[in-house]
Design a protein around this motif. Structure first.
Motif, PDB file in Angstrom:
ATOM      1  N   ASP A 215       0.873  -1.178   0.000  1.00  0.00           N
ATOM      2  CA  ASP A 215       0.000   0.000   0.000  1.00  0.00           C
ATOM      3  C   ASP A 215       0.909   1.227   0.000  1.00  0.00           C
ATOM      4  O   ASP A 215       1.553   1.547   0.995  1.00  0.00           O
ATOM      5  CB  ASP A 215      -0.889  -0.035   1.252  1.00  0.00           C
ATOM      6  N   HIS A 218       1.413   6.538   1.193  1.00  0.00           N
ATOM      7  CA  HIS A 218       2.334   7.591   1.639  1.00  0.00           C
ATOM      8  C   HIS A 218       3.697   7.500   0.966  1.00  0.00           C
ATOM      9  O   HIS A 218       4.625   8.204   1.351  1.00  0.00           O
ATOM     10  CB  HIS A 218       2.497   7.540   3.162  1.00  0.00           C
ATOM     11  N   LYS A 249      -3.002  11.902  -1.660  1.00  0.00           N
ATOM     12  CA  LYS A 249      -1.982  12.470  -0.767  1.00  0.00           C
ATOM     13  C   LYS A 249      -0.999  13.291  -1.617  1.00  0.00           C
ATOM     14  O   LYS A 249      -1.344  14.399  -2.002  1.00  0.00           O
ATOM     15  CB  LYS A 249      -1.375  11.349   0.057  1.00  0.00           C
TER      16      LYS A 249
HETATM   17  C1  LIG Z   1      -1.756   3.652   4.300  1.00  0.00           C
HETATM   18  C2  LIG Z   1      -3.072   4.146   3.812  1.00  0.00           C
HETATM   19  N1  LIG Z   1      -3.801   3.372   2.995  1.00  0.00           N
HETATM   20  C3  LIG Z   1      -4.987   3.772   2.521  1.00  0.00           C
HETATM   21  C4  LIG Z   1      -5.515   5.001   2.859  1.00  0.00           C
HETATM   22  C5  LIG Z   1      -6.849   5.386   2.333  1.00  0.00           C
HETATM   23  O1  LIG Z   1      -6.713   6.235   1.258  1.00  0.00           O
HETATM   24  P1  LIG Z   1      -7.847   7.315   0.911  1.00  0.00           P
HETATM   25  O2  LIG Z   1      -7.668   8.445   1.863  1.00  0.00           O
HETATM   26  O3  LIG Z   1      -7.574   7.653  -0.501  1.00  0.00           O
HETATM   27  O4  LIG Z   1      -9.158   6.635   1.100  1.00  0.00           O
HETATM   28  C6  LIG Z   1      -4.779   5.852   3.677  1.00  0.00           C
HETATM   29  C7  LIG Z   1      -5.290   7.215   3.986  1.00  0.00           C
HETATM   30  O5  LIG Z   1      -5.760   7.570   4.960  1.00  0.00           O
HETATM   31  C8  LIG Z   1      -3.541   5.411   4.188  1.00  0.00           C
HETATM   32  O6  LIG Z   1      -2.848   6.184   5.020  1.00  0.00           O
END
Ligand SMILES: Cc1ncc(COP(=O)(O)O)c(C=O)c1O
Length: 401
Positions: A215, A218, A249
């Protein structure tokens, strides 16, 4: 005669008590004063001028003139909403262009875009594994990964944070009795700013015939020479790692994606429920994300500026005696420990015009409350200096340094 119980009233009573309990243990959340200007380094929150050290808009692209202009053009041309899911009438030329662009950026055969990163994680994990399968998840993975694992109904085992020896032990004990296996990790951990040991995870995935998913919420626009994320950072392109990420982000827009091989993406179009049963992302956010990827390619100095700013702030705080964790991302965790103390420090900084939120359980484990400082490429040297001065005086006042 007794009146029948009024369930609605009982519920309100129950909820109010739960909220009181949260207040008593300093875990009650209230929305911070609303931003009255965009999330730039200098903004206005609740009527006060503040320096913002809390935005994930790491490169400032949410305010980049070209990104904004492209989003406006998209509204003019397409309107504000897509009006259908991708599998019905919401599949615009724009969506496909963005997916192709993401695939190029990530060095994969294809990509699929979701309406948010949260939905991407729910969709991909629950599509790839199910009953009889095994998911191995880092203990500090994001909530959307945790929920995706739960939704999948696979057996979920959590390994200690970044601990590949522990992961190996679990694989040895569990792999044989499960059909498919997925190892899933944040690339950059959202509350700690540290990086997953992707090469070692890949080795284990190959040894135990597991899928590996990262994922890069960040890490996209932060790690790697061109900002393509954790896979680029470690030079692991073309090794079959499933790359999930978000456009919300560093790319300054909204939406999530999964990049990987063409069959995987085709499968997700058919099986990821959060893709199938949700309205396609709106034209301006799709166009903005595409423009942000172009800007990132054409202005690589933004990445250098971001990392220079992070290191400057990190070194300054460390020299003052704060317990800051080293970082190669845009996130600097300043460890406090106690939830109440973290709140007090955040409040003291806010009074001095620096906005950094306290992060408490359940977002982080008990006893590890902290300030999560995020840095932007667009912070100016004098803004970093002013922030350091505020930290110094708040830290001294509270006896933290
Ligand atoms: C590591 C991680 N994965 C997924 C998400 C979710 O992404 P989104 O804000 O686009 O829904 C976030 C955000 O808060 C995140 O920090």
């Amino acid at each position: 005669m007794n009146k029948p119980a009024r369930r609605g009233i009982d519920l309100v009573d129950f909820l109010a008590k739960e909220l009181e309990l949260l207040k008593a243990i300093h875990l009650y959340r209230r929305l911070p004063g609303p931003l009255e200007k965009p999330p730039r380094p200098g903004t206005i929150i609740n009527g006060h001028d503040v320096l913002l050290f809390s935005s994930n808009n790491y490169l400032g692209l949410a305010q980049h003139p070209r990104v904004k202009a492209t989003a406006v053009e998209a509204v003019e041309r397409w309107g504000t909403g897509s009006g259908g899911s991708r599998l019905t009438s919401g599949n615009f030329v724009l969506h496909r262009q963005l997916e192709e662009r993401i695939a190029r950026f990530k060095g994969t055969e294809d990509a699929i875009v979701f309406s948010s990163g949260f939905l991407a994680n729910l969709g991909v994990i629950s599509a790839l594994v199910g009953r009889g399968d095994l998911v191995l998840s880092d203990e500090l993975n994001h909530a959307s990964i945790i929920d995706g694992c739960r939704l999948s109904r696979a057996t979920v085992k959590v390994f200690h944070h970044r601990d590949t020896a522990h992961l190996r032990d679990i694989l040895l004990a569990e792999r044989k009795s499960h059909r498919r296996c997925l190892i899933v990790t944040d690339g950059v951990f959202s509350m700690d700013g540290d990086i997953a040991p992707l090469p070692q995870l890949l080795q284990l995935a190959e040894e135990f015939q597991a899928l590996l998913m990262v994922d890069d919420a960040h890490a996209t626009g932060v790690l790697g020479k061109k900002g393509a994320g954790t896979v680029e950072h470690f030079g692991l392109e073309g090794r079959g790692i499933i790359q999930m990420g978000t456009l919300s982000k560093a790319l300054g827009s909204e939406g999530g994606y999964v990049a990987g091989n063409a069959i995987l993406v085709d499968y997700l179009r058919n099986r990821a429920r959060s893709f199938i049963f949700s309205t396609a992302p709106s034209p301006p956010v799709v166009a903005a994300a595409m423009a942000a990827l172009e800007v990132l390619e054409e202005e690589p100095h933004l990445l250098d500026q971001l990392h220079a700013n992070v290191q400057r702030l990190y070194r300054g705080l460390k020299e003052m005696g704060f317990r800051v964790l080293p970082t190669a991302s845009a996130i600097i965790p300043l460890m406090v420990g106690d939830a109440h103390h973290a709140m007090v420090l955040a409040a003291a900084l806010a009074k001095k015009g620096v906005f950094v939120p306290a992060i408490r359980p359940p977002t982080v484990p008990e006893g590890t409350s902290r300030l999560r400082i995020t840095v932007m490429a667009t912070h100016k040297p004098e803004e970093l200096q002013r922030a350091l001065e505020a930290f110094l005086s708040a830290g001294k006042m509270l006896g933290l340094i």
